[in-house]
Motif scaffolding. Sequence first.
Motif, PDB file in Angstrom:
ATOM      1  N   ALA A   1     -11.837   0.230  -1.149  1.00 42.83           N
ATOM      2  CA  ALA A   1     -11.437  -1.036  -1.779  1.00 42.83           C
ATOM      3  C   ALA A   1     -12.658  -1.845  -2.191  1.00 42.83           C
ATOM      4  N   ALA A   2     -13.684  -1.862  -1.354  1.00 40.70           N
ATOM      5  CA  ALA A   2     -14.912  -2.578  -1.694  1.00 40.70           C
ATOM      6  C   ALA A   2     -15.588  -1.948  -2.913  1.00 40.70           C
TER       7      ALA A   2
ATOM      8  N   LYS B   1      -2.016  -2.501  -2.614  1.00 41.70           N
ATOM      9  CA  LYS B   1      -0.912  -3.426  -2.907  1.00 41.70           C
ATOM     10  C   LYS B   1      -1.373  -4.879  -2.758  1.00 41.70           C
ATOM     11  N   LEU B   2      -2.104  -5.175  -1.671  1.00 44.60           N
ATOM     12  CA  LEU B   2      -2.533  -6.551  -1.410  1.00 44.60           C
ATOM     13  C   LEU B   2      -3.608  -7.038  -2.383  1.00 44.60           C
TER      14      LEU B   2
ATOM     15  N   GLU C   1      -1.035  -2.847  -6.794  1.00 41.41           N
ATOM     16  CA  GLU C   1      -0.581  -1.487  -7.094  1.00 41.41           C
ATOM     17  C   GLU C   1       0.845  -1.293  -6.594  1.00 41.41           C
ATOM     18  N   THR C   2       1.550  -0.368  -7.214  1.00 45.48           N
ATOM     19  CA  THR C   2       2.937  -0.092  -6.833  1.00 45.48           C
ATOM     20  C   THR C   2       3.032   1.254  -6.137  1.00 45.48           C
ATOM     21  N   TRP C   3       4.092   1.422  -5.386  1.00 47.78           N
ATOM     22  CA  TRP C   3       4.345   2.669  -4.669  1.00 47.78           C
ATOM     23  C   TRP C   3       5.494   3.389  -5.367  1.00 47.78           C
ATOM     24  N   THR C   4       5.231   4.600  -5.808  1.00 46.93           N
ATOM     25  CA  THR C   4       6.255   5.402  -6.483  1.00 46.93           C
ATOM     26  C   THR C   4       7.055   6.188  -5.448  1.00 46.93           C
ATOM     27  N   PRO C   5       8.203   6.719  -5.844  1.00 47.75           N
ATOM     28  CA  PRO C   5       8.965   7.560  -4.908  1.00 47.75           C
ATOM     29  C   PRO C   5       8.157   8.766  -4.414  1.00 47.75           C
TER      30      PRO C   5
END
Length: 133
Positions: free
Chosen positions: A21-22, A91-92, A96-100
């Motif tokens: 993330a950094a 996400k935070l 970003e989104t989470w797909t199935p």
Amino acid sequence: MRAGGGVAAAAAGLLGAAAAAAAKLALGPGGEADGGWLPVLLRIGCVGLVFACNAMMWTVFAKALRLSSSSAAASVTTTASNFISSAMLGKLLFGETWTPLWWVGLTMTLCGLVLLHTAAPQPAWLPAEKKEA
């Protein structure tokens, strides 16, 4: 896996996700239009954070390997922790989104962890030594 090994492995995965993330914050787009030194200093700080998180991650992962009954358990726990932590941070921080398909991957990873950590350890089979006559 002993409790200390599992906690250390999970912490190593979290630190690896923090490093990623950094890196995304340091090298991603944005901040150029504002000008000034603050965006540059923040990016340099994020690069330093990447190195610090990676150094801590390897140290904690080595401790997890030392405390674990098997290297596979430590590695899979670290990978699962990194997978979940990366998704949460994504996400935070980045929306970003989470797909199935992501949920399928998470479910399979967690099932593998359950199997790995609940399986009874098998005793090692060693052949009997031959007696010389």
